[in-house]
Design an enzyme around this catalytic site. Structure first.
Site, PDB file in Angstrom:
ATOM      1  N   GLU A  50       1.487   5.624  11.313  1.00 22.25           N
ATOM      2  CA  GLU A  50       2.495   4.838  10.611  1.00 22.25           C
ATOM      3  C   GLU A  50       3.829   4.866  11.346  1.00 22.25           C
ATOM      4  O   GLU A  50       4.030   5.627  12.283  1.00 22.25           O
ATOM      5  CB  GLU A  50       2.656   5.356   9.183  1.00 22.25           C
ATOM      6  CG  GLU A  50       1.427   5.120   8.318  1.00 22.25           C
ATOM      7  CD  GLU A  50       1.095   3.651   8.159  1.00 22.25           C
ATOM      8  OE1 GLU A  50       1.748   2.961   7.383  1.00 22.25           O
ATOM      9  OE2 GLU A  50       0.160   3.168   8.840  1.00 22.25           O
ATOM     10  N   ARG A  51       4.742   4.029  10.896  1.00 24.07           N
ATOM     11  CA  ARG A  51       6.049   3.917  11.537  1.00 24.07           C
ATOM     12  C   ARG A  51       6.900   5.143  11.222  1.00 24.07           C
ATOM     13  O   ARG A  51       6.794   5.739  10.157  1.00 24.07           O
ATOM     14  CB  ARG A  51       6.771   2.654  11.047  1.00 24.07           C
ATOM     15  CG  ARG A  51       5.987   1.382  11.247  1.00 24.07           C
ATOM     16  CD  ARG A  51       6.591   0.238  10.451  1.00 24.07           C
ATOM     17  NE  ARG A  51       5.784  -0.984  10.540  1.00 24.07           N
ATOM     18  CZ  ARG A  51       4.723  -1.236   9.779  1.00 24.07           C
ATOM     19  NH1 ARG A  51       4.359  -0.356   8.863  1.00 24.07           N
ATOM     20  NH2 ARG A  51       4.057  -2.359   9.914  1.00 24.07           N
ATOM     21  N   LYS A  68       0.827  -1.212   0.000  1.00 19.24           N
ATOM     22  CA  LYS A  68       0.000   0.000   0.000  1.00 19.24           C
ATOM     23  C   LYS A  68       0.862   1.262   0.000  1.00 19.24           C
ATOM     24  O   LYS A  68       0.650   2.178  -0.797  1.00 19.24           O
ATOM     25  CB  LYS A  68      -0.917   0.003   1.232  1.00 19.24           C
ATOM     26  CG  LYS A  68      -1.952  -1.087   1.266  1.00 19.24           C
ATOM     27  CD  LYS A  68      -2.875  -0.940   2.457  1.00 19.24           C
ATOM     28  CE  LYS A  68      -2.161  -1.004   3.799  1.00 19.24           C
ATOM     29  NZ  LYS A  68      -1.448  -2.278   4.016  1.00 19.24           N
TER      30      LYS A  68
END
Length: 487
Positions: free
Chosen positions: A196-197, A170
């Site tokens: 997110e990271r 993605k």
């Protein structure tokens, strides 16, 4: 460097004190029954590294409010003074935020200078444009990615979502779309990184700096290690910046969100901390209204389009998950990423049969495009139906017509793969951008049998059909060269 957090009109002087702290949720008591309104901001000037910003979510009684913090509340104690602003949380907007990385409350986090004091600010909550003011367009947003342009065309000024489980590509697809869009279309890009990271945020920032598109882009992050309040409001901050450029500057905006499922997840955490009873599969009872509040604001008005592309994590690859079905109901274009496609090495791992677009209509894309797309889809669908028979008995047991369909479907599968620009450093394969006319011509040629005698590998991970033809020519010349050498 942190800029001062002065969110309020100075005439509003209502003050209270911290009554209870439960993680990201803080109860505040006021001395009178004149409570600040729900969704307005509270500021705690304490001995922490920065002032603490909270947003009111409910009135518990005549003198107590319950609020959600946007930063960590570690070390916050009872009795600390709280200042009410009387208005919604505001974030900086305008030219000053372009080329900058901000957190959910608009504070720069890229080690750059503070934003100028003259930077305009806007509240993160706003009503969507009136229905009569919204503009609908059927202009196709050409991406240069073959499988998307052919089977799931995106609308300029529409909403598209990419659904997929963990590790199916993605984020890579979003990064490739950013690169493709900024090259082809003039306008502003706003990226919201939700839950997110940190590594992914760093990679995206580096990629944008290297490609020279950062000066027309604003990045807003509510990262995985931040409190749920920050992750929950990061999309609203990005949307507020987008709305400013749409309404005040009359510019086209590309809004990208990765990952909107984390917005739902953060809302579930906040709902649990606020003491609400969970609904289906443990989600918050306000799931549908929270998603609608965000998605309905993503709209285009006359002369200015907001095109939204959102990545959506699918928990446990369950596409019937309530969050997934709720988000998909707001989309014009639904792109499903398949783990089976990724396992076979077909990237982008888009499922051509499960994906859909409202624009794939002969009145919009034209009769030729529609007919080719339908023929490709029918060929791939028949191939999938025959997959079990082939695995049990072999392709030789099929009739002549089915064998021909399988042969062409396998070549179409490989032709719809594509190397990306953003993965060149990892794969060593130069990326390719394919115009829609080349994609249609290539698929038509394969359906007509031009590639029936080609090796399947010649069509794998190529751009236009001319690249596959060149691969086939080289493959045919190699044995002849070897034979001459041995002679």
């Amino acid at each position: 460097m942190h800029e001062p957090l002065d969110q309020s009109p100075q005439s509003y002087t209502l003050n209270g004190t911290v009554h209870a702290v439960r993680g990201a949720v803080v109860d505040v008591v006021f001395p009178s029954e004149d409570l600040p309104p729900v969704t307005s901001a509270l500021i705690i000037e304490w001995d922490g590294p920065t002032p603490l910003l909270l947003e009111i979510h409910s009135h518990l009684d005549l003198r107590t409010v319950r609020a959600v913090a946007f930063q960590s509340t570690a070390g916050l104690s009872r009795g600390v003074p709280v200042r009410a602003t009387g208005e919604a949380v505001t974030v900086p907007v305008g030219e000053a935020v372009l080329g900058r990385l901000l957190d959910a409350i608009g504070t720069p986090q890229d080690n750059g200078p503070a934003l100028p004091p003259s930077t305009p600010r806007r509240p993160i909550h706003a009503n969507p444009p009136r229905l009569k003011d919204q503009a609908r367009t059927t202009d196709v947003f050409e991406t240069g990615i073959k499988v998307i342009d052919l089977l799931t065309p995106m609308a300029q000024g529409g909403k598209a979502a990419m659904f997929g489980g963990a590790g199916v590509g993605k984020t890579v697809l979003v990064m490739e779309l950013i690169r493709a869009m900024v090259e082809k279309y003039e306008g502003i890009s706003v990226f919201a990184g939700v839950g997110e990271r940190s590594r992914e945020g760093h990679e995206l920032l580096t990629e944008m700096q290297g490609s020279g598109v950062l000066e027309r882009t604003s990045l807003v992050y509510g990262q995985m290690n931040e409190p749920p309040g920050a992750r929950w409001r990061a999309p609203h901050t990005a949307l507020t910046i987008s709305e400013y450029f749409r309404d005040q500057k009359h510019k086209n905006v590309l809004l990208l969100m990765d990952n909107i499922f984390r917005f739902v997840q953060a809302g579930a955490e906040v709902s649990s901390l606020l003491g609400r009873l969970p609904s289906r599969v443990g989600y918050q009872p306000t799931l549908a209204s929270e998603v609608a509040e965000l998605q309905e604001r993503i709209a285009s008005v006359a002369g200015s389009a907001v095109t939204a592309i959102q990545a959506v994590y699918v928990p446990a690859d369950d596409f019937t998950d309530p969050a997934v079905t709720t988000i998909s109901s707001h989309m014009d274009c639904v792109i499903m990423l398949s783990r089976a496609q990724a396992a076979e090495g077909f990237y982008p791992a888009i499922d051509p049969l499960a994906s859909s677009s409202m624009l794939l209509d002969p009145l919009v894309v034209g009769e030729e495009h529609y007919q080719i797309a339908e023929a490709v889809r029918q060929s791939l669908a028949r191939f999938r139906e025959l997959a079990d028979i082939i695995s049990l008995l072999g392709v030789e047991e099929l009739g002549a017509a089915d064998r021909l369909i399988v042969k062409r479907a396998r070549r179409l599968q490989r032709f719809l793969t594509q190397p990306f620009m953003v993965t060149e450093a990892f794969t060593g394969t130069p990326g390719a951008t394919v115009p829609l006319t080349e994609t249609l011509a290539g698929c038509r040629a394969i359906l007509d049998g031009e590639a029936d005698d080609w090796a399947e590998g010649s069509l794998y991970m190529v751009g236009p059909l001319a690249d596959a033809r060149a691969n086939e020519t080289r493959a045919n010349e190699a044995p002849a060269t070897q034979a001459e050498a041995s002679a």
